[in-house]
Design an enzyme around this catalytic site. Sequence first.
Site, short mmCIF file in Angstrom:
data_model
loop_
_atom_site.label_atom_id
_atom_site.label_comp_id
_atom_site.label_asym_id
_atom_site.label_seq_id
_atom_site.Cartn_x
_atom_site.Cartn_y
_atom_site.Cartn_z
N HIS A 185 0.89 -1.25 -0.11
CA HIS A 185 0.21 0.13 0.27
C HIS A 185 0.55 0.99 0.02
O HIS A 185 0.34 2.50 0.12
CB HIS A 185 -1.26 -0.02 1.16
CG HIS A 185 -0.62 0.34 2.49
ND1 HIS A 185 -0.22 -0.20 3.31
CD2 HIS A 185 -0.08 1.67 3.36
CE1 HIS A 185 0.37 -0.33 4.43
NE2 HIS A 185 0.28 1.26 4.40
N ASP A 203 -0.19 -7.19 1.42
CA ASP A 203 0.06 -6.66 1.35
C ASP A 203 1.83 -5.95 1.63
O ASP A 203 2.56 -6.17 2.86
CB ASP A 203 -0.38 -5.52 2.96
CG ASP A 203 0.56 -3.06 2.72
OD1 ASP A 203 0.43 -3.36 2.03
OD2 ASP A 203 -0.65 -3.06 3.57
N GLY A 218 2.45 6.87 8.57
CA GLY A 218 4.39 6.73 8.50
C GLY A 218 4.91 5.91 8.55
O GLY A 218 6.45 5.82 8.57
N SER A 275 3.85 3.28 7.42
CA SER A 275 3.70 1.58 7.24
C SER A 275 5.07 1.55 6.26
O SER A 275 5.93 1.70 5.67
CB SER A 275 2.30 2.20 5.87
OG SER A 275 2.11 2.76 6.91
N GLY A 276 4.46 0.13 6.12
CA GLY A 276 5.93 -0.72 5.50
C GLY A 276 7.57 -1.01 5.87
O GLY A 276 7.78 -1.85 6.32
#
Length: 276
Positions: A80, A128, A221, A223-224
Site C-alpha cells: 500500500h 500487503d 508514516g 507503514s511498510g
Amino acid sequence: MQLPGTMLGILFAVLTLAAAALGCGVPAYPPAVSRVVGGEDARPYSWPWQASLQYQSSGKWYHTCGGTLIATNWVLTAAHCISSTYKYQVLLGKYNLEAEEQGSVTASPEKIIVHEKWNRFSVASGYDIALIKLTEHVALSDKIKLACLPPAESILSSNTACYVTGWGRLQTNGALPDDLQQGLLLVVDYATCSKANWWGSTVKTSMVCAGGDGITSSCNGDSGGPLNCQNADGTWEVHGIVSFGSSLGCNYYRKPSVFTRVSAYDSWIKKVIENN
C-alpha cells in the site's frame, strides 16, 4: 534465469549462510530495549536495516513509509506504500531525516514488485507486501546492516515483546518526528485478535497483531516498516511489515497494529528475488 528446485535450495542456503556471516539481525549499536510505555526515540543507528521510503513532489523528497533491508540490493515494504504515479528513493543508515549524516546512503529503485494478489481497495484481504530492487548493491557498515527474516510459517507466541520502528506520526494526526522512533508492542495471538470485539474477520492468519493497549501503536508514516523481535540468541528478526491500524485512531484499545506476517510470504520473497 530459472533454477532447478535443488539448486534453488542450495542457493538460498548459501544466501542464508552469507547473511549470517555478515551478521544479519545484529546491530553494531544495540537498541535500548526498555519497557517504556508509549513510543520513544530509538538509540541512533540501533535498527540498521530500517529504511525510509521517500517520494518526490515539486522537486523535494518526502518520507512516506518505512522499509527493511533484507539483501544488499533488496528492501521489503508494504504494497500500500507503492503508487505508480510517484518516483521513489530509499534512504539507509539514517536516524534523523533532516540531518546530513555520515555513512547514510540514498539509493534508487531499479524496479518495484508488488504482490500480484494485492488489492488496494481491500487491505484486509492481505498480500500487503512489496519488494524494491535497488539499482546498486549497498555497502554494509556499522550503520547499515541486513535484517534476518524468520523461518517460513513461524508464528510468534502471544505476548512476545517486539518493537515497531519508524518515522511515523507520534500520535493520531500528530507531528512527524525527525528522529527514528521505537515502540514496544506485545504480540496478540490470532485467536484473540480475530474476536468480534477486537479485529474480527478483518484480520487474517497471514497477519500479525501487536499492541492494542490503547497507548502504543504504529501510526501514519510507519507503514511498510519492520516489527522487530529478538531471538533467544540475541539476534533480531523482522516478523512483520506495518500494514494497517484502526480508522478510529492510532492507539485504539483492542485494535492492535496489524502487520503482514513475513513468514507467510517466505516463498514469495525468495521467488521474486530469484526471478529479478
